[in-house]
Scaffold this active site. Structure first.
Site, mmCIF file in Angstrom:
data_model
loop_
_atom_site.group_PDB
_atom_site.id
_atom_site.type_symbol
_atom_site.label_atom_id
_atom_site.label_comp_id
_atom_site.label_asym_id
_atom_site.label_seq_id
_atom_site.Cartn_x
_atom_site.Cartn_y
_atom_site.Cartn_z
ATOM 1 N N PHE A 130 0.850 -1.203 0.000
ATOM 2 C CA PHE A 130 0.000 0.000 0.000
ATOM 3 C C PHE A 130 0.877 1.241 0.000
ATOM 4 C CE2 PHE A 130 -2.458 3.378 2.114
ATOM 5 C CZ PHE A 130 -3.515 3.450 1.207
ATOM 6 N N ASP A 215 9.344 2.661 1.347
ATOM 7 C CA ASP A 215 8.211 3.438 1.837
ATOM 8 C C ASP A 215 8.131 3.188 3.340
ATOM 9 O OD1 ASP A 215 5.726 4.205 2.772
ATOM 10 O OD2 ASP A 215 4.619 3.522 1.016
ATOM 11 N N LYS A 244 3.018 10.020 8.341
ATOM 12 C CA LYS A 244 2.430 9.576 9.608
ATOM 13 C C LYS A 244 3.181 10.098 10.840
ATOM 14 C CE LYS A 244 0.129 5.452 7.828
ATOM 15 N NZ LYS A 244 -1.257 5.672 8.179
HETATM 16 N N1 PLP Z 1 2.445 4.254 2.447
HETATM 17 C C1 PLP Z 1 2.183 3.491 3.518
HETATM 18 C C2 PLP Z 1 3.085 2.363 3.855
HETATM 19 C C3 PLP Z 1 1.053 3.742 4.314
HETATM 20 O O1 PLP Z 1 0.787 2.961 5.380
HETATM 21 C C4 PLP Z 1 0.219 4.830 3.978
HETATM 22 C C5 PLP Z 1 -0.993 5.120 4.780
HETATM 23 O O2 PLP Z 1 -1.534 4.267 5.461
HETATM 24 C C6 PLP Z 1 0.535 5.606 2.857
HETATM 25 C C7 PLP Z 1 1.651 5.296 2.118
HETATM 26 C C8 PLP Z 1 -0.315 6.778 2.452
HETATM 27 O O3 PLP Z 1 -0.121 7.824 3.338
HETATM 28 P P1 PLP Z 1 -1.210 9.018 3.411
HETATM 29 O O4 PLP Z 1 -2.486 8.403 3.866
HETATM 30 O O5 PLP Z 1 -0.619 10.001 4.374
HETATM 31 O O6 PLP Z 1 -1.305 9.585 2.032
#
Ligand code: PLP
Length: 391
Positions: A130, A215, A244
């Site tokens: 994700f 990520d 986050k």
């Molecule tokens: N990447 C990862 C691993 C995530 O857990 C999340 C959100 O849960 C995101 C990207 C997306 O972040 P945002 O919701 O701040 O756009």
């Protein structure tokens, strides 16, 4: 007509409104108290409304809110330097959300491919991964439910099974520019990458002139027990994204890269709110708290207590695996529906999350104390017992 109707319906929300939070606790409009093991989705690094964030927001907002992204400001410089000093990266681009930071990482990799690899542009990503909800980050994500949505998506993402090095090897072609992964797949149910897999990815990237992108939006800023999860793997990515926990509750994200990969030219990247002093001042304060003496060690200690408690529950009720790192931990509930546990727990004043039908996820404040962990375990025990009795 209800008071909620003015909001676009994007998910099913329970009929309660939160009005106050402090540390590991939340209160709703009726004065009910909740023990929070979701913390804004692994966001509130220091718990709800920590004094350090209130003070920083107050002081910075009286000094300078926004000088425009076309000018430097002091908190932006300070925060970038803190990140560079404590990571393997040389430069930082600040953005506002995880998805935006990942979009930046994808653009940076493609730009590097244009300059250095005959226009190579494809990125290998992973099934169940994700990376966000913009159109390109949904395209990069390996979530099956995203597949039919918003076609046509951004092309060039080849999704292979996680922890399968041969599949990655087979997916590389002349147009491949990068491999992008979460070191622990969070939304997929807290699935850690194996150490040999990550080391193998680094080797594959080196052998094939590819960029390795981590990520760390969910795993970074102490969540997985180190400041960054890559430290646990003893592997250095070329590019990393954070969000986050970086803001501890306020919206900020960051794209970090080693110097040789910082190839954006003027006009390639930007954004009105990027690097604004209010958010970068908070992020710098959060980073300094996480880097303060003993903080990361305490996370490891609390992690052991949480894992031991969940393992005892698993044993007592014949549940499944407990896995994860730091304070990003999952429990497999086997034949008990995890969503049902989440619903019943909320009724008893406990907030937990179920990323999958049979998986519970725990992501408390990183400064949670042992007593609060024990309170959570006891509430969870009662809820599971009730579920077991009900069948
Ligand atoms: N990447 C990862 C691993 C995530 O857990 C999340 C959100 O849960 C995101 C990207 C997306 O972040 P945002 O919701 O701040 O756009």
């Amino acid at each position: 007509m209800s008071k909620y109707d003015a909001l676009m319906e994007i998910t099913s929300r329970p009929d309660l409104v939160f009005t106050k939070g402090k540390g590991s606790w939340l209160w709703d409009a009726d004065g009910n108290k909740y023990l929070d093991f979701i913390q804004g989705w692994a966001v509130n690094t220091l718990g709800h409304s920590p004094d350090i964030i209130s003070q920083t927001l107050s002081e910075q907002s009286q000094m300078l809110l926004n000088a425009s992204p076309a000018f430097y400001n002091q908190p932006m410089i300070d925060c970038a330097n803190t990140l560079v000093k404590h990571s393997v990266f040389d430069q930082v681009f600040f953005a506002n959300s995880g998805a935006e930071a990942n979009e930046g990482a994808i653009k940076l990799a493609r730009k590097w491919g244009q300059i250095n690899k005959s226009g190579a542009w494809k990125i290998i990503t992973f099934q169940n991964g994700f990376h966000g909800r913009t159109l390109t980050t949904m395209s990069a994500s390996g979530k099956a439910a995203f597949e039919p949505l918003f076609e046509p998506k951004t092309s060039g993402f080849n999704k292979v099974p996680f922890n399968d090095l041969d599949a990655v090897k087979a997916a590389i072609d002349a147009d491949t520019v990068a491999i992008m992964l979460e070191p622990i797949q969070g939304e997929a149910g807290v699935i850690p990458a194996e150490k040999s897999f990550v080391k193998g990815l680094r080797q594959l990237a080196d052998d094939n002139n590819l960029l390795l992108i981590f990520d760390e939006i969910q795993t970074g800023i102490g969540r997985a027990g180190h400041l960054f999860a890559y430290e646990e793997y003893a592997v250095e990515p070329d590019i990393m994204t954070l969000a986050k926990g970086l803001g501890g509750g306020v919206p900020i994200s960051a794209l970090l890269a080693k110097g040789e990969f910082c190839v954006f030219e003027h006009g390639d990247q930007g954004g009105t709110f990027n690097g604004n002093p209010l958010m970068t001042a908070v992020a710098d304060a959060v980073l300094k708290a996480v880097l303060s003496n003993g903080f990361l060690q305490e996370i490891q200690q609390r992690s052991k207590e949480l894992v031991a408690g969940l393992e005892a529950l698993s044993q007592q009720f014949g549940l499944g695996e407990v896995r994860g790192a730091g304070l990003l931990i999952a429990l497999e509930t086997e034949n008990i529906n995890a969503n049902e546990i989440v619903k019943r727990a909320l009724e008893k004043g406990l907030m937990i999350n179920a990323p999958r039908e049979n998986t519970l996820r725990f992501m408390p404040a990183l400064n949670i104390n042992s007593d609060e962990i024990n309170q959570m375990l006891e509430l969870l025990r009662i809820v599971i017992q009730e579920r077991v009795d009900a069948v």
